[in-house]
Motif scaffolding. Structure first.
Motif, PDB file in Angstrom:
ATOM      1  N   VAL A   1       0.872  -1.178   0.000  1.00  0.00           N
ATOM      2  CA  VAL A   1       0.000   0.000   0.000  1.00  0.00           C
ATOM      3  C   VAL A   1       0.908   1.228   0.000  1.00  0.00           C
ATOM      4  CG1 VAL A   1      -1.774   1.287   1.258  1.00  0.00           C
ATOM      5  CG2 VAL A   1      -1.841  -1.219   1.230  1.00  0.00           C
ATOM      6  N   ASP A   2       0.623   2.183  -0.900  1.00  0.00           N
ATOM      7  CA  ASP A   2       1.404   3.421  -0.934  1.00  0.00           C
ATOM      8  C   ASP A   2       1.389   4.092   0.439  1.00  0.00           C
ATOM      9  OD1 ASP A   2       2.453   3.614  -3.536  1.00  0.00           O
ATOM     10  OD2 ASP A   2       0.622   4.532  -4.328  1.00  0.00           O
ATOM     11  N   PRO A   3       2.502   4.720   0.824  1.00  0.00           N
ATOM     12  CA  PRO A   3       2.601   5.331   2.158  1.00  0.00           C
ATOM     13  C   PRO A   3       1.460   6.282   2.513  1.00  0.00           C
ATOM     14  CG  PRO A   3       4.758   5.262   1.141  1.00  0.00           C
ATOM     15  CD  PRO A   3       3.774   4.811   0.093  1.00  0.00           C
ATOM     16  N   ASP A   4       0.967   7.054   1.551  1.00  0.00           N
ATOM     17  CA  ASP A   4      -0.092   8.018   1.888  1.00  0.00           C
ATOM     18  C   ASP A   4      -1.445   7.362   2.164  1.00  0.00           C
ATOM     19  OD1 ASP A   4      -0.164   7.555  -1.047  1.00  0.00           O
ATOM     20  OD2 ASP A   4      -1.795   9.027  -1.010  1.00  0.00           O
ATOM     21  N   LEU A   5      -1.602   6.086   1.843  1.00  0.00           N
ATOM     22  CA  LEU A   5      -2.868   5.376   2.112  1.00  0.00           C
ATOM     23  C   LEU A   5      -2.762   4.417   3.304  1.00  0.00           C
ATOM     24  CD1 LEU A   5      -4.159   4.496  -1.477  1.00  0.00           C
ATOM     25  CD2 LEU A   5      -4.823   6.407   0.001  1.00  0.00           C
ATOM     26  N   ARG A   6      -1.562   4.269   3.851  1.00  0.00           N
ATOM     27  CA  ARG A   6      -1.376   3.356   4.985  1.00  0.00           C
ATOM     28  C   ARG A   6      -2.084   3.885   6.227  1.00  0.00           C
ATOM     29  NH1 ARG A   6       4.988   2.165   3.779  1.00  0.00           N
ATOM     30  NH2 ARG A   6       4.572   1.174   1.759  1.00  0.00           N
ATOM     31  N   GLY A   7      -2.548   2.958   7.053  1.00  0.00           N
ATOM     32  CA  GLY A   7      -3.239   3.344   8.284  1.00  0.00           C
ATOM     33  C   GLY A   7      -4.643   3.840   8.041  1.00  0.00           C
ATOM     34  N   ARG A   8      -5.167   3.621   6.828  1.00  0.00           N
ATOM     35  CA  ARG A   8      -6.512   4.098   6.479  1.00  0.00           C
ATOM     36  C   ARG A   8      -7.387   2.945   5.991  1.00  0.00           C
ATOM     37  NH1 ARG A   8      -5.309   8.891   2.558  1.00  0.00           N
ATOM     38  NH2 ARG A   8      -7.560   8.826   2.376  1.00  0.00           N
ATOM     39  N   THR A   9      -7.112   1.732   6.409  1.00  0.00           N
ATOM     40  CA  THR A   9      -7.834   0.481   6.150  1.00  0.00           C
ATOM     41  C   THR A   9      -7.634  -0.095   4.750  1.00  0.00           C
ATOM     42  OG1 THR A   9     -10.026   1.268   5.369  1.00  0.00           O
ATOM     43  CG2 THR A   9      -9.647   1.192   7.781  1.00  0.00           C
TER      44      THR A   9
END
Length: 158
Positions: free
Chosen positions: A91-99
């Motif tokens: 998952v690209d870093p900017d989408l991580r931690g967002r399910t």
């Protein structure tokens, strides 16, 4: 009407440049040539392989992640004859931690179940605590810790 947010879908032919970008981010030590060989194999039409992606739903055709899947006949830790396997998960870093990683894994579980296996296996580098924690958070249990070795051998001169 276009979607207003990313969504998970199967890989399409025009996704290969983005898929290569993300594979290179996940496995930077692998040559582009080897990535292309593996991508060709992974994207062959088969019920035993799939690639699912996060489509950012933008006009620039940018993706936000992928999960590569296969059905294997043997997996350490399982006694089943066939097991779904996560061959790669990013998952690209900017989408991580967002399910989004969780959504890719849920899609992988559905893909696996549709092919018959009732287990999904995966692996992670032993020195990647974020991946180890993500797998544990999604209900995976650790089965083995293992270090692989490789040594060149000389051919005998006859």
């Amino acid at each position: 009407m276009p979607r207003s947010r990313p969504f998970v879908r199967p890989l399409r032919r025009n996704d290969h440049a983005e898929w290569l970008r993300m594979r290179r981010a996940l496995w930077p030590d692998v040559s582009v040539a080897l990535h292309r060989v593996e991508m060709r194999e992974q994207s062959r039409r088969s019920r035993a392989r799939a690639v699912l992606v996060i489509d950012r739903d933008g006009v620039d055709a940018k993706l936000g992640g992928f999960i590569e899947l296969s059905v294997r006949s043997r997996v350490d830790g399982s006694l089943r004859a066939r097991v779904g396997y996560v061959d790669g998960w990013f998952v690209d870093p900017d989408l991580r931690g967002r399910t989004w990683g969780r959504q890719l894994m849920r899609a992988a579980e559905a893909w696996t179940a549709a092919r018959g296996p009732d287990e999904l296996a995966s692996d992670a580098e032993i020195d990647n605590p974020a991946s180890l924690a993500a797998h544990a958070a999604l209900g995976f249990r650790e089965t083995f810790r293992l270090v692989h070795f490789l040594k060149k051998v000389r051919r005998s001169q006859r």
